[in-house]
Design a protein around this motif. Sequence first.
Motif, PDB file in Angstrom:
ATOM      1  N   LEU A  69      83.927 -13.461  43.390  1.00 42.04           N
ATOM      2  CA  LEU A  69      83.082 -14.628  43.651  1.00 42.04           C
ATOM      3  C   LEU A  69      83.356 -15.641  42.544  1.00 42.04           C
ATOM      4  O   LEU A  69      83.161 -15.348  41.365  1.00 42.04           O
ATOM      5  N   ILE A  70      83.835 -16.813  42.938  1.00 44.01           N
ATOM      6  CA  ILE A  70      84.176 -17.859  41.975  1.00 44.01           C
ATOM      7  C   ILE A  70      83.172 -18.985  42.131  1.00 44.01           C
ATOM      8  O   ILE A  70      83.048 -19.582  43.210  1.00 44.01           O
ATOM      9  N   GLU A  71      82.454 -19.276  41.048  1.00 44.94           N
ATOM     10  CA  GLU A  71      81.433 -20.328  41.063  1.00 44.94           C
ATOM     11  C   GLU A  71      81.761 -21.341  39.971  1.00 44.94           C
ATOM     12  O   GLU A  71      81.869 -20.985  38.799  1.00 44.94           O
ATOM     13  N   ILE A  72      81.929 -22.584  40.383  1.00 44.17           N
ATOM     14  CA  ILE A  72      82.388 -23.627  39.461  1.00 44.17           C
ATOM     15  C   ILE A  72      81.389 -24.777  39.455  1.00 44.17           C
ATOM     16  O   ILE A  72      81.099 -25.366  40.507  1.00 44.17           O
ATOM     17  N   PRO A  73      80.833 -25.113  38.284  1.00 46.43           N
ATOM     18  CA  PRO A  73      79.907 -26.253  38.208  1.00 46.43           C
ATOM     19  C   PRO A  73      80.609 -27.556  38.574  1.00 46.43           C
ATOM     20  O   PRO A  73      81.821 -27.709  38.361  1.00 46.43           O
ATOM     21  N   ASN A  74      79.855 -28.468  39.124  1.00 44.94           N
ATOM     22  CA  ASN A  74      80.393 -29.777  39.476  1.00 44.94           C
ATOM     23  C   ASN A  74      80.368 -30.677  38.249  1.00 44.94           C
ATOM     24  O   ASN A  74      79.440 -31.444  38.013  1.00 44.94           O
ATOM     25  N   SER A  75      81.413 -30.551  37.444  1.00 49.39           N
ATOM     26  CA  SER A  75      81.534 -31.305  36.201  1.00 49.39           C
ATOM     27  C   SER A  75      82.947 -31.849  36.102  1.00 49.39           C
ATOM     28  O   SER A  75      83.905 -31.238  36.604  1.00 49.39           O
ATOM     29  N   ALA A  76      83.090 -32.987  35.436  1.00 47.96           N
ATOM     30  CA  ALA A  76      84.410 -33.599  35.274  1.00 47.96           C
ATOM     31  C   ALA A  76      85.161 -32.997  34.086  1.00 47.96           C
ATOM     32  O   ALA A  76      86.349 -33.257  33.918  1.00 47.96           O
ATOM     33  N   GLU A  77      84.480 -32.212  33.262  1.00 48.84           N
ATOM     34  CA  GLU A  77      85.090 -31.695  32.037  1.00 48.84           C
ATOM     35  C   GLU A  77      85.670 -30.304  32.246  1.00 48.84           C
ATOM     36  O   GLU A  77      85.313 -29.593  33.184  1.00 48.84           O
ATOM     37  N   LYS A  78      86.555 -29.915  31.320  1.00 46.21           N
ATOM     38  CA  LYS A  78      87.019 -28.531  31.307  1.00 46.21           C
ATOM     39  C   LYS A  78      85.861 -27.642  30.869  1.00 46.21           C
ATOM     40  O   LYS A  78      85.093 -28.009  29.975  1.00 46.21           O
ATOM     41  N   MET A  79      85.744 -26.478  31.484  1.00 44.99           N
ATOM     42  CA  MET A  79      84.567 -25.639  31.250  1.00 44.99           C
ATOM     43  C   MET A  79      84.967 -24.226  30.839  1.00 44.99           C
ATOM     44  O   MET A  79      85.958 -23.674  31.338  1.00 44.99           O
ATOM     45  N   PRO A  80      84.181 -23.621  29.933  1.00 38.71           N
ATOM     46  CA  PRO A  80      84.427 -22.223  29.565  1.00 38.71           C
ATOM     47  C   PRO A  80      84.115 -21.301  30.738  1.00 38.71           C
ATOM     48  O   PRO A  80      83.424 -21.686  31.689  1.00 38.71           O
ATOM     49  N   VAL A  81      84.639 -20.078  30.661  1.00 33.68           N
ATOM     50  CA  VAL A  81      84.542 -19.137  31.778  1.00 33.68           C
ATOM     51  C   VAL A  81      83.797 -17.876  31.352  1.00 33.68           C
ATOM     52  O   VAL A  81      84.070 -17.317  30.287  1.00 33.68           O
ATOM     53  N   VAL A  82      82.856 -17.448  32.172  1.00 34.36           N
ATOM     54  CA  VAL A  82      82.203 -16.159  31.989  1.00 34.36           C
ATOM     55  C   VAL A  82      82.625 -15.247  33.135  1.00 34.36           C
ATOM     56  O   VAL A  82      82.439 -15.593  34.305  1.00 34.36           O
ATOM     57  N   PHE A  83      83.210 -14.099  32.783  1.00 37.73           N
ATOM     58  CA  PHE A  83      83.493 -13.076  33.783  1.00 37.73           C
ATOM     59  C   PHE A  83      82.286 -12.155  33.834  1.00 37.73           C
ATOM     60  O   PHE A  83      81.904 -11.566  32.815  1.00 37.73           O
ATOM     61  N   TYR A  84      81.690 -12.028  35.009  1.00 37.94           N
ATOM     62  CA  TYR A  84      80.548 -11.138  35.157  1.00 37.94           C
ATOM     63  C   TYR A  84      80.959  -9.915  35.974  1.00 37.94           C
ATOM     64  O   TYR A  84      81.490 -10.045  37.080  1.00 37.94           O
ATOM     65  N   LEU A  85      80.698  -8.720  35.417  1.00 39.01           N
ATOM     66  CA  LEU A  85      81.067  -7.462  36.059  1.00 39.01           C
ATOM     67  C   LEU A  85      79.795  -6.736  36.491  1.00 39.01           C
ATOM     68  O   LEU A  85      79.022  -6.279  35.652  1.00 39.01           O
ATOM     69  N   PRO A  86      79.543  -6.627  37.801  1.00 35.97           N
ATOM     70  CA  PRO A  86      78.307  -6.007  38.299  1.00 35.97           C
ATOM     71  C   PRO A  86      78.260  -4.504  38.016  1.00 35.97           C
ATOM     72  O   PRO A  86      79.225  -3.899  37.552  1.00 35.97           O
ATOM     73  N   GLY A  87      77.122  -3.911  38.332  1.00 37.15           N
ATOM     74  CA  GLY A  87      76.905  -2.490  38.091  1.00 37.15           C
ATOM     75  C   GLY A  87      77.333  -1.616  39.261  1.00 37.15           C
ATOM     76  O   GLY A  87      77.910  -2.079  40.250  1.00 37.15           O
ATOM     77  N   THR A  88      77.009  -0.339  39.143  1.00 34.89           N
ATOM     78  CA  THR A  88      77.397   0.664  40.142  1.00 34.89           C
ATOM     79  C   THR A  88      76.891   0.300  41.535  1.00 34.89           C
ATOM     80  O   THR A  88      75.694   0.065  41.729  1.00 34.89           O
ATOM     81  N   GLY A  89      77.798   0.234  42.493  1.00 36.32           N
ATOM     82  CA  GLY A  89      77.418  -0.006  43.877  1.00 36.32           C
ATOM     83  C   GLY A  89      76.997  -1.416  44.189  1.00 36.32           C
ATOM     84  O   GLY A  89      76.617  -1.716  45.326  1.00 36.32           O
ATOM     85  N   GLU A  90      77.048  -2.317  43.208  1.00 39.18           N
ATOM     86  CA  GLU A  90      76.630  -3.701  43.434  1.00 39.18           C
ATOM     87  C   GLU A  90      77.802  -4.553  43.896  1.00 39.18           C
ATOM     88  O   GLU A  90      78.957  -4.259  43.600  1.00 39.18           O
ATOM     89  N   ASP A  91      77.464  -5.644  44.593  1.00 41.81           N
ATOM     90  CA  ASP A  91      78.514  -6.583  44.970  1.00 41.81           C
ATOM     91  C   ASP A  91      78.492  -7.782  44.030  1.00 41.81           C
ATOM     92  O   ASP A  91      77.711  -7.821  43.076  1.00 41.81           O
ATOM     93  N   THR A  92      79.330  -8.750  44.326  1.00 37.32           N
ATOM     94  CA  THR A  92      79.476  -9.872  43.401  1.00 37.32           C
ATOM     95  C   THR A  92      78.308 -10.859  43.438  1.00 37.32           C
ATOM     96  O   THR A  92      78.254 -11.766  42.613  1.00 37.32           O
TER      97      THR A  92
END
Length: 199
Positions: A69-92
Amino acid sequence: MPRFFRRWSLLVLVLGLVTACASWFQSEFVDRDNEISDFLDGGGYSHGELTSSSTHETWASDDYTVKVLIEIPNSAEKMPVVFYLPGTGEDTDHGELWKRTWLAAGYVVISMQPNRFGEDVWSRAQVSKGDYRSVGHALYSPDDLDVRIESLRWVLEKLAIRVHGGNNRYAKLDMGRMAVAGYDLGAQTAMAVAGERLG
């Protein structure tokens, strides 16, 4: 020593320990509001109000099938990235509260979950028998941790190709400013990637 005095000595000792513990808790309490304000004033993390766009994708290779699941804020600037890893049996889609806050503050959030640690967990034979203990032992094993780390590395490689391949959607991702966060199995993976010695 008579039994009466032994009992009173024990009572005095217990009351002394309780009093000491109470005073310790009292002396250790620190109001963090000022520290947080100073951190934010110095350019630290702050909540914003950005909207975002998202896409659900499935990336597959000979070794992995990964929901992304890729979620990108609506901003004109370059943005830092957070990778989120769900838990057991969870989806994105899990971890929504954290992800919504990161997005509003201007962080790209990429959630990824290999199928074998997400929805496929619930179709394991041990789960149908209620044997969650053995499932947990297997999922937290060094071998399964290696699979999660390798799948994260694979997703990063695919993402880098998109970022540097002229795809406008990914042009704003600043891969030089990246963090990995997770919950449950995802937290174990994040700690291992950060260099934590596990096991």
